[in-house]
Scaffold this motif. Structure first.
Motif, mmCIF file in Angstrom:
data_model
loop_
_atom_site.group_PDB
_atom_site.id
_atom_site.type_symbol
_atom_site.label_atom_id
_atom_site.label_comp_id
_atom_site.label_asym_id
_atom_site.label_seq_id
_atom_site.Cartn_x
_atom_site.Cartn_y
_atom_site.Cartn_z
ATOM 1 N N PRO A 178 10.280 36.877 -24.620
ATOM 2 C CA PRO A 178 9.108 37.737 -24.415
ATOM 3 C C PRO A 178 7.825 37.046 -24.860
ATOM 4 C CG PRO A 178 10.925 39.032 -25.276
ATOM 5 C CD PRO A 178 11.369 37.585 -25.320
ATOM 6 N N ASN A 179 6.735 37.399 -24.201
ATOM 7 C CA ASN A 179 5.484 36.652 -24.347
ATOM 8 C C ASN A 179 5.012 36.522 -25.793
ATOM 9 O OD1 ASN A 179 5.715 36.871 -21.596
ATOM 10 N ND2 ASN A 179 4.002 38.272 -21.328
ATOM 11 N N MET A 225 -0.422 34.909 -25.520
ATOM 12 C CA MET A 225 -0.831 36.257 -25.130
ATOM 13 C C MET A 225 -2.114 36.770 -25.775
ATOM 14 S SD MET A 225 1.932 38.761 -26.974
ATOM 15 C CE MET A 225 0.806 40.143 -27.005
ATOM 16 N N TRP A 251 10.131 45.940 -21.048
ATOM 17 C CA TRP A 251 9.371 45.682 -22.274
ATOM 18 C C TRP A 251 7.925 45.324 -21.986
ATOM 19 C CZ3 TRP A 251 7.262 40.837 -22.534
ATOM 20 C CH2 TRP A 251 7.890 39.808 -21.818
ATOM 21 N N ARG A 252 7.656 44.867 -20.770
ATOM 22 C CA ARG A 252 6.297 44.488 -20.401
ATOM 23 C C ARG A 252 5.342 45.680 -20.334
ATOM 24 N NH1 ARG A 252 10.108 41.371 -18.081
ATOM 25 N NH2 ARG A 252 9.745 39.118 -17.875
ATOM 26 N N THR A 311 1.715 46.319 -24.220
ATOM 27 C CA THR A 311 0.874 45.122 -24.300
ATOM 28 C C THR A 311 1.070 44.374 -25.616
ATOM 29 O OG1 THR A 311 -0.993 46.425 -25.119
ATOM 30 C CG2 THR A 311 -0.868 46.077 -22.749
ATOM 31 N N TYR A 340 3.786 43.405 -26.696
ATOM 32 C CA TYR A 340 4.827 42.422 -26.419
ATOM 33 C C TYR A 340 4.450 41.464 -25.288
ATOM 34 C CZ TYR A 340 7.806 45.626 -29.092
ATOM 35 O OH TYR A 340 8.342 46.424 -30.067
ATOM 36 N N SER A 341 3.679 41.942 -24.314
ATOM 37 C CA SER A 341 3.420 41.147 -23.111
ATOM 38 C C SER A 341 1.988 40.659 -22.982
ATOM 39 C CB SER A 341 3.762 41.964 -21.864
ATOM 40 O OG SER A 341 2.860 43.044 -21.719
ATOM 41 N N GLU A 399 0.029 39.069 -17.952
ATOM 42 C CA GLU A 399 1.472 39.005 -17.708
ATOM 43 C C GLU A 399 1.795 38.694 -16.259
ATOM 44 O OE1 GLU A 399 5.410 39.542 -16.845
ATOM 45 O OE2 GLU A 399 4.474 38.910 -18.716
#
Length: 392
Positions: free
Chosen positions: A73-74, A99, A167-168, A171, A173-174, A180
């Motif tokens: 994940p980002n 990110m 999960w995206r 924000t 996380y992504s 993204e």
């Protein structure tokens, strides 16, 4: 070529198949992922994922390989990139590269220390035949000086619903949706313009995937289209009342340092999707669409169509209009023979900064001036900042 994977999600599972089809010596020696969503894809093609490890450090210590591939994940990218670079490895990371603006600064300092040529990035559209033909037409002088660009990335409801469930949707996380999903596209047009973005304005929000638009009636929440694309880590079945904070539409206007202007539009609920551009220059115009598969170039003086091409994916399972296959081929050639690549980590950082500026402009309803960002970024990328030298 031997690789190790941190974050064996759907994306790197698919790329593992693509790489193995192109390189008979391709091998995954091991991976780190507590819930590897891409494992099933590899196993269907008879590809071993290698040994499972609990930490990146254990993977790196116990295996020998040519390339560390990051598909986590980002919000984990920067730490995993740092781990790879500090271990002396060549690293491939999926987009977006990091990110936030602050992480962009941190990565610039890392690249100053370790060299940006050791970090590869999966901005796959740079490898697409359509984009390569666009840049060839530009290099041939068919467009002249670029003046303005109109571009978009529109995705179908099944894919938009995926973002609301995956999960995206968060924000934290992504990063924002422009980062993204649309950093691919922004990178392409940064490349066409040949200059950095300077001023950015943007508007958007969420208006489609809201409770008021949820399908009504018995079984409405099980409508297939909104659940067609599976979600992985932290997946949810909630689409129209998602707990996420991402947007589902956004427009942005950009002025580059060389005066070129661009408008960009994204929407997550477009039933007849398209991903198109119109690049208008002083001598000609290029219009194309990655989804609908065409590129036309017209001469500004005569109106003559000087380029007319169509494109199709090389197979039914191919993603990104055949660009994944070309990217895999080029990355293999880069690792094994030192061949050049069409996109760099620096391109990825600049596309990410533009995407992040778009979201800042949207949230704060202001025009963002990126000059201070570029000044700090360049200082960190190329060495000590002026402040550090003054206080040293």
């Amino acid at each position: 070529m031997k690789v190790a994977i941190i974050g064996l999600g759907f994306r790197l599972g698919y790329l593992g198949v693509v790489f193995s089809e192109l390189d008979p010596d391709f091998e995954i020696v091991g991976y780190v992922d507590p819930a590897p969503a891409g494992l099933e894809t590899l196993e269907k093609d008879g590809i071993s994922p290698g040994r499972a490890y609990d930490t990146p450090e254990a993977l790196i210590e116990n295996e020998t390989f040519d390339l560390l591939m990051i598909g986590s994940p980002n919000f984990m990218h920067l730490d995993h990139i740092r781990t790879g670079l500090e271990a002396g490895l060549t690293v491939f990371t999926e987009k977006p590269i990091v990110m936030s603006i602050e992480e962009s600064y941190e990565l610039a300092a890392l690249l100053n220390a370790y060299g940006y040529d050791r970090l590869l990035v999966g901005l796959v559209l740079r490898y697409s035949p359509l984009y390569r033909d666009l840049r060839a037409a530009q290099a041939d002088g068919r467009l002249g000086d670029v003046v303005s660009i109109e571009a978009s990335e529109h995705i179908a409801p099944y894919h938009g619903a995926f973002f609301m469930r995956d999960w995206r949707r968060h924000t934290r996380y992504s990063g924002p949706f422009m980062l993204e999903k649309c950093c691919h596209d922004l990178d392409l047009y940064n490349g066409v313009v040949g200059a950095r973005p300077r001023y950015v304005a943007s508007f958007g929000g969420r208006k489609s995937f809201t409770p008021a638009n949820a399908p009504q009636g018995a079984g409405a929440n099980d409508i297939e289209v909104y659940h067609r694309k599976p979600s992985g880590w932290m997946g949810s079945d909630r689409v129209f009342d998602s707990d996420g904070d991402i947007i589902d539409y956004q427009t942005a206007t950009v002025e580059y340092e060389n005066g070129v202007a661009m408008t960009f539009h994204t929407n997550l609920n477009v039933p007849d999707e398209f991903r198109r551009f119109c690049v208008i220059g002083a001598k000609g115009m290029a219009e194309g669409d990655f989804v609908r598969g065409f590129l036309d170039v017209h001469d500004a003086r005569t109106g003559e169509k000087t380029v007319s091409r169509t494109y199709s994916a090389p197979s039914e399972r191919s993603q990104h209009y055949g660009a994944d296959e070309q990217m895999a081929e080029d990355v293999i050639a880069h690792i094994t023979r030192g061949a050049a690549l069409p996109v760099s980590a620096l391109d990825a950082i600049e596309a990410g900064i533009l995407a992040l500026a778009m979201d800042e402009a949207r949230r704060e309803r202001k025009v963002v001036d990126l000059a201070p960002v570029w000044a700090r970024y360049d200082a960190l990328l190329h060495g000590e900042t002026a402040e550090a030298k003054a206080t040293g």
